[in-house]
Design a protein around this motif. Structure first.
Motif, mmCIF file in Angstrom:
data_model
loop_
_atom_site.group_PDB
_atom_site.id
_atom_site.type_symbol
_atom_site.label_atom_id
_atom_site.label_comp_id
_atom_site.label_asym_id
_atom_site.label_seq_id
_atom_site.Cartn_x
_atom_site.Cartn_y
_atom_site.Cartn_z
ATOM 1 N N ASN A 212 9.896 -38.967 17.532
ATOM 2 C CA ASN A 212 9.950 -37.998 16.439
ATOM 3 C C ASN A 212 8.553 -37.711 15.896
ATOM 4 O O ASN A 212 8.207 -36.570 15.571
ATOM 5 N N ARG A 215 6.923 -35.297 18.198
ATOM 6 C CA ARG A 215 7.416 -33.929 17.988
ATOM 7 C C ARG A 215 6.772 -33.289 16.767
ATOM 8 O O ARG A 215 6.422 -32.103 16.764
ATOM 9 N N GLU A 218 3.202 -32.334 17.715
ATOM 10 C CA GLU A 218 3.184 -31.141 18.565
ATOM 11 C C GLU A 218 3.441 -29.877 17.750
ATOM 12 O O GLU A 218 2.803 -28.841 17.968
ATOM 13 N N LYS A 219 4.378 -29.962 16.791
ATOM 14 C CA LYS A 219 4.656 -28.802 15.948
ATOM 15 C C LYS A 219 3.450 -28.450 15.090
ATOM 16 O O LYS A 219 3.079 -27.280 14.950
#
Length: 250
Positions: A212, A215, A218-219
């Motif tokens: 998580n 993620r 990356e966002k």
């Protein structure tokens, strides 16, 4: 422990059905807040003071506290020397939290949300409750799936016209600090924050939690790329517009 959750508009009981509000925002996972480190001497001094307080000392302090309190959040002393009362904790979370399914806002499965910064939760606790227990109770209230090791409780206090923020040890007792400081939140307040990145025990997290984090990174990376691209495209368009207006190539 029992709970009352508040925003700036007032208080609402958690026993009642209430809608939770979540906001999305961009923030850096690794942005470090400015914070004063835990003073071990202060911790030991607090332990020593708590150990040497007699029942009569505590009774007098509770009585003085209740006299100064301007609201209904009083302290109650039991015959065994344990006392109960209220503390207010401000949420200052810069990163998203993972909410369990069936929790606030009708979330299904596990989803990441940004909790509204600055919201205040009022906890009814006892003098035996530790910082660790307060953090765990806060996370349970918001049905947060994240590891409690990600978070820390801080005290904010004033000294010589300066405001300081100090991380509390997990074994400290917030209600004792509240009793000694008095009821004024200008003198002492509590804030829940993330651990500074260098202090997080990453080995304590599960693989899904670490995934998580990836993620989220990356966002944030894509958001930054899009923001920079838009800015430079805007500069390029302005330059080309000026060049066309002056008859230059473009």
């Amino acid at each position: 422990m029992s709970w009352t959750s508040t925003m700036s508009s007032g208080y609402s009981s958690l026993e009642e059905d209430s809608e939770e509000y979540f906001f999305t925002a961009r923030t850096s996972l690794f942005k470090k807040p400015s914070v004063k480190p835990t003073n071990l001497k202060d911790v030991e001094k607090g332990k020593e003071l708590r150990t040497h307080l007699t029942y009569e000392d505590i009774r007098q302090k509770v009585e003085q506290y209740n006299t100064k309190s301007r609201d209904h959040f009083k302290m109650t002393l039991n015959t065994n020397g344990m006392y109960t009362g209220f503390i207010k904790v401000q949420l200052d979370l810069r990163r998203p939290i993972t909410v369990k399914g069936g929790g606030a806002g009708g979330v299904k499965g596990q989803e990441a949300f940004y909790l509204p910064r600055g919201s205040i939760n009022t906890l009814h606790i006892s003098s035996t409750n530790t910082v660790r227990q307060v953090i765990e109770a806060l996370l349970r209230k918001f049905t947060v799936a994240d590891n409690p090791a990600k978070f820390a409780l801080f005290k904010r206090f004033s000294r010589e016209d300066q405001v300081y923020t100090c991380k509390l040890s997990e074994e400290e007792h917030p209600l004792f600090l509240r009793l000694v400081a008095g009821p004024s939140t200008d003198t002492l307040s509590f804030v829940l924050k993330e651990q500074q990145t260098g202090e997080v025990m990453w080995d304590a997290f599960s693989i899904p939690e670490l995934q998580n984090f990836l993620r989220i990174l990356e966002k944030e990376e894509q958001d930054q790329i899009c923001s920079i691209t838009r800015r430079y495209n805007a500069y390029r368009e302005k330059l080309e517009e000026v060049m066309r207006a002056t008859g230059g190539p473009g």
